[in-house]
Design an enzyme around this catalytic site. Sequence first.
Site, PDB file in Angstrom:
ATOM      1  N   THR A   1      19.820 -31.135 -75.548  1.00 32.06           N
ATOM      2  CA  THR A   1      20.758 -30.076 -75.940  1.00 32.06           C
ATOM      3  C   THR A   1      22.208 -30.517 -75.771  1.00 32.06           C
ATOM      4  O   THR A   1      22.515 -31.335 -74.879  1.00 32.06           O
ATOM      5  CB  THR A   1      20.520 -28.832 -75.047  1.00 32.06           C
ATOM      6  OG1 THR A   1      21.594 -27.923 -75.236  1.00 32.06           O
ATOM      7  CG2 THR A   1      20.450 -29.182 -73.569  1.00 32.06           C
TER       8      THR A   1
ATOM      9  N   TYR B   1      20.084 -25.017 -67.075  1.00 33.72           N
ATOM     10  CA  TYR B   1      19.417 -25.414 -68.317  1.00 33.72           C
ATOM     11  C   TYR B   1      19.874 -26.813 -68.740  1.00 33.72           C
ATOM     12  O   TYR B   1      19.057 -27.716 -68.955  1.00 33.72           O
ATOM     13  CB  TYR B   1      19.722 -24.389 -69.424  1.00 33.72           C
ATOM     14  CG  TYR B   1      19.302 -24.851 -70.788  1.00 33.72           C
ATOM     15  CD1 TYR B   1      17.971 -25.115 -71.082  1.00 33.72           C
ATOM     16  CD2 TYR B   1      20.247 -25.052 -71.803  1.00 33.72           C
ATOM     17  CE1 TYR B   1      17.585 -25.567 -72.340  1.00 33.72           C
ATOM     18  CE2 TYR B   1      19.878 -25.496 -73.054  1.00 33.72           C
ATOM     19  CZ  TYR B   1      18.551 -25.754 -73.316  1.00 33.72           C
ATOM     20  OH  TYR B   1      18.173 -26.206 -74.557  1.00 33.72           O
TER      21      TYR B   1
END
Length: 337
Positions: free
Chosen positions: A117, A141
Site C-alpha cells: 500500500t 495498517y
Amino acid sequence: MTVLVTGGAGYIGSHMVHALVEAGESVVVIDNLSTGFSAFLPEGVPLFIGDAADENLVEGVIAAHKVESIIHFAGSVVVPESMRDPLLYYRNNTMTTRSLLNAAVKSGVNRFIFSSTAAVYGTPDQVPVAEDAPTRPLSPYGSSKLMAEIMLHDVAAAHGMNHVVLRYFNVAGADPQARIGLATLGATHLLKIAVEAATGQRAKVDVFGTDYPTPDGSCIRDFIHVSDLAQAHRAALAYLRGGGAPATFNCGYGRGYSVLETIEAVRRVSGRNFVVQYAPRRPGDIMTMVADTSRIRSALDWTPQYDDLDTIAAHALAWEEKLFRERHGEPEHAVSA
Ligand code: UDP
C-alpha cells in the site's frame, strides 16, 4: 502451473481471479470469507475456506494443485480500525504473511506477489512519490504491510523467493461488466460513499477538509481502476516467470484528483445531485498522494485501460446499483439541490 490467490473472494482478489481465468490460467483460492463472497468467484475455481495463515491448509493446497506462484491479497485494510486494534493488523497482515511465506518456502514455491500500500510512505517529502522514497507509515495498517515487505526481502535473500511488491494507491471502480465490486458494508472509501449517496443510500457526502493548501482546498488522490490493478498483477506474474529480479512497483496512474473533483465525477456520471457537506479534516489524512509510475510503466508490460475518473465512477455506480437492487429492490434516487 497453478496460481494460488489468497483473499481471492474479496474486492481486489476476485477481480484478479476473473482476470487470471480469462487469461486461461489455472487458479485456486484460499479465503476465510471474513470480508469476501464465494459468489464472486467464477464457476469452476476451487475455493478453500480457511485462513492463509493455516500452514497445513496452504501446504496441502500447494501440493494438491501444483501451485507455482502465490498472489497474496488476504489481509485487513481499514486504517482507522488498525489504529483501534493494531494487534489485529499485525496478526492478519504481518503474521499471516509470515506463515504463508513459511509454507511457500517449505513447499518450494518461489514466486510471490504481495499486495502492499501507499500507506507505507506516510507523508511523502515530494509528490509524485517514487518507490525509493522513505517509508514512514503513520498507521499500524501501513506498518503491518511494511513489515511484511521487509520479511519478503529477507526471505528472497535467504531462500531465493522471486517476488514483486505492489504498492496500491486508491483502488476504486468495479468490474466493467458489473459482475463483482466493492460489497463491504460500512465501507469508508470516498468513491464508495459517493455512489452510495448517488443511489439514495446516504443522505450526504462529507468532504473531510476544505482548507488544505491544494487548488480547491480538498485532499488529492491517485485512483486506480481495480481491473487495471488486476492486470498489473498479471504483468508482474509474467515478469517473474520471465526471470525478473525482485522489485517493488507503485500502482496508480500518476495523476491526482481532488476529493471535490471525485464527488463531481459521481454527480456527472449519475446525473443525480446529492448533498455535499464540508466537514473538518479527518485525522491522519495525507494531503496529496500521487504515484510516480515511471518504474511500473517501464519494467512491466502494463497498459491501463480505464485511466479516466468518469469511467471509474461509472463502473462503481453501475455495480452499486446492481448491489442495491439485489439487496433491497429498486433504488430510490436521492434528488436534492
Ligand atoms: N473522504 C471524504 N469523505 C468521505 C470519505 C473520504 O472527504 O466520506 C476523503 C478522505 O478524507 C481522503 C480521500 O477522501 O482525503 C480519500 O479517502 P479514502 O478513505 O477513500 O482513502 P485513503 O486515501 O484514506 O486511503
